[in-house]
Design an enzyme around this catalytic site. Structure first.
Site, mmCIF file in Angstrom:
data_model
loop_
_atom_site.group_PDB
_atom_site.id
_atom_site.type_symbol
_atom_site.label_atom_id
_atom_site.label_comp_id
_atom_site.label_asym_id
_atom_site.label_seq_id
_atom_site.Cartn_x
_atom_site.Cartn_y
_atom_site.Cartn_z
ATOM 1 N N ASP A 131 0.771 -1.257 0.000
ATOM 2 C CA ASP A 131 0.000 0.000 0.000
ATOM 3 C C ASP A 131 0.803 1.308 0.000
ATOM 4 O O ASP A 131 0.267 2.368 0.265
ATOM 5 C CB ASP A 131 -1.064 -0.015 1.109
ATOM 6 C CG ASP A 131 -0.638 0.583 2.453
ATOM 7 O OD1 ASP A 131 0.493 1.035 2.560
ATOM 8 O OD2 ASP A 131 -1.453 0.600 3.375
ATOM 9 N N CYS A 185 -22.904 -8.635 -0.138
ATOM 10 C CA CYS A 185 -23.405 -7.565 0.734
ATOM 11 C C CYS A 185 -24.939 -7.577 0.774
ATOM 12 O O CYS A 185 -25.543 -7.176 1.768
ATOM 13 C CB CYS A 185 -22.926 -6.201 0.251
ATOM 14 S SG CYS A 185 -21.198 -5.859 0.671
ATOM 15 N N CYS A 191 -22.868 -0.579 7.259
ATOM 16 C CA CYS A 191 -21.707 0.324 7.237
ATOM 17 C C CYS A 191 -22.111 1.754 6.868
ATOM 18 O O CYS A 191 -21.619 2.724 7.451
ATOM 19 C CB CYS A 191 -20.631 -0.208 6.294
ATOM 20 S SG CYS A 191 -21.169 -0.436 4.584
ATOM 21 N N CYS A 211 -13.600 10.965 5.832
ATOM 22 C CA CYS A 211 -13.358 9.772 6.650
ATOM 23 C C CYS A 211 -12.533 10.120 7.890
ATOM 24 O O CYS A 211 -11.587 10.904 7.813
ATOM 25 C CB CYS A 211 -12.631 8.738 5.782
ATOM 26 S SG CYS A 211 -12.255 7.218 6.634
ATOM 27 N N CYS A 245 -19.903 -4.565 10.293
ATOM 28 C CA CYS A 245 -20.128 -5.468 9.162
ATOM 29 C C CYS A 245 -20.425 -6.887 9.666
ATOM 30 O O CYS A 245 -19.609 -7.470 10.395
ATOM 31 C CB CYS A 245 -18.898 -5.486 8.251
ATOM 32 S SG CYS A 245 -19.044 -6.673 6.895
#
Length: 307
Positions: A131, A185, A191, A211, A245
């Site tokens: 990442d 989902c 969420c 966020c 979740c």
């Protein structure tokens, strides 16, 4: 001479031995479906101050531009779900940051896997990614069947939920390719409903500039006052969209000693955090990803929660 199938199997077995949860492989090439989505996301300024997201647009979508002659993207998952977590009423860190900085832990494992491939197959040109480079890791993991991208934009798996890191090896070796899995989902919007700052603007779209993780880690200026009282005690990162979740009911604690928290971390009270000195910060977060926000950044975040 060994076959592509044998190489693929041996790589996956070695990945398991190194501690990875799972390993999926897809053919390196242009991510056609992702291109318009990424373009739209950037145009809507959903990356906020993360200007680096605008760089290397082509490389983000095509790994053959990152590794010359690359043929395969080997995607890997590494569990970080902790055995014990902080109290919900305390100032909180995202669970991925409890232990040692994942970049170093995973890079080391990827290096070992690449060495194994070089010894087992022969000279292979490849690079490891965790990442910190322009690679759309979730897209590659989904393409190689490791899970589906959920409405909170995280990679989800039925067996494991989403508390894991994603990393890649991009290599110029032809392997057997996995196929994507289906989306599970359904009609769930847990969420979207739970996000304290309404950063999940619609299913599968996250406005990064709203966020809590962005505000507490990426944003260098002051946190906008309009978000006062909406941080749910998160001082570094945020796990809300993962915690709610339903698939994370299946999360199991990791078995990577380096991800275990510093002994003081879980016992620190709100007062301890409010009075944290630079010395304590350096001791508790010696090799941690929290170093990214620095002592001054963490103090700023705690002050924002406190006021």
């Amino acid at each position: 001479m060994k076959s592509t199938q044998t190489y693929t199997q041996r790589i996956k077995t070695e990945a398991k031995r190194l501690g990875f949860l799972s390993c999926g492989i897809s053919e390196a090439g242009f991510l056609e479906a992702e291109a318009p989505r990424l373009e739209q996301w950037l145009q809507n300024n959903m990356h906020g101050e993360m200007r680096y997201m605008e760089n290397h647009f082509d490389k983000r979508l095509d790994p053959t531009k990152l590794v010359e002659g690359s043929k395969s993207v080997i995607s890997l998952l590494l569990n970080y779900y902790p055995e014990k977590t902080q109290e919900a009423t305390n100032y909180k860190l995202s669970k991925y940051a409890y232990g040692a900085d994942y970049h170093f832990v995973i890079k080391d494992k990827l290096k070992q896997l690449l060495e194994f491939i070089n010894e087992d197959v022969g000279e292979v040109n490849g690079r490891a990614f965790v990442d910190s480079a322009p690679v759309l890791d979730k897209a590659w993991a989904a393409k190689s069947g490791l899970g589906w991208i959920g409405k909170n934009s995280n990679l989800l798996t039925k067996q494991l939920g989403s508390f894991y890191f994603i990393a890649e090896l991009i290599v110029d070796l032809e392997l057997e390719y996995d196929t994507p899995t289906t989306d599970h989902c359904g009609s769930c919007t847990a969420c979207i409903d739970a996000c304290p700052t309404e950063a999940i603007t619609s299913a599968y779209v996250v406005d990064g500039s709203k966020c809590i993780s962005y505000f507490t880690i990426e944003l260098k200026e002051n946190i906008p006052t309009e978000f006062k009282g909406k941080f749910d005690n998160w001082m570094f990162g945020c796990d809300v969209c993962q915690d709610v979740c339903p698939w994370n009911r299946f999360s199991k604690p990791h078995n990577e000693p380096l991800f275990n928290p510093h002994p003081d971390l879980l016992s620190m009270s709100k007062t301890d955090w409010e009075e944290i000195t630079e010395e304590t910060f350096n001791k508790v977060f010696k090799k941690s990803a929290v170093k990214r926000t620095k002592w001054s950044g963490l103090k700023r975040n705690i002050q924002f929660l406190k006021d």
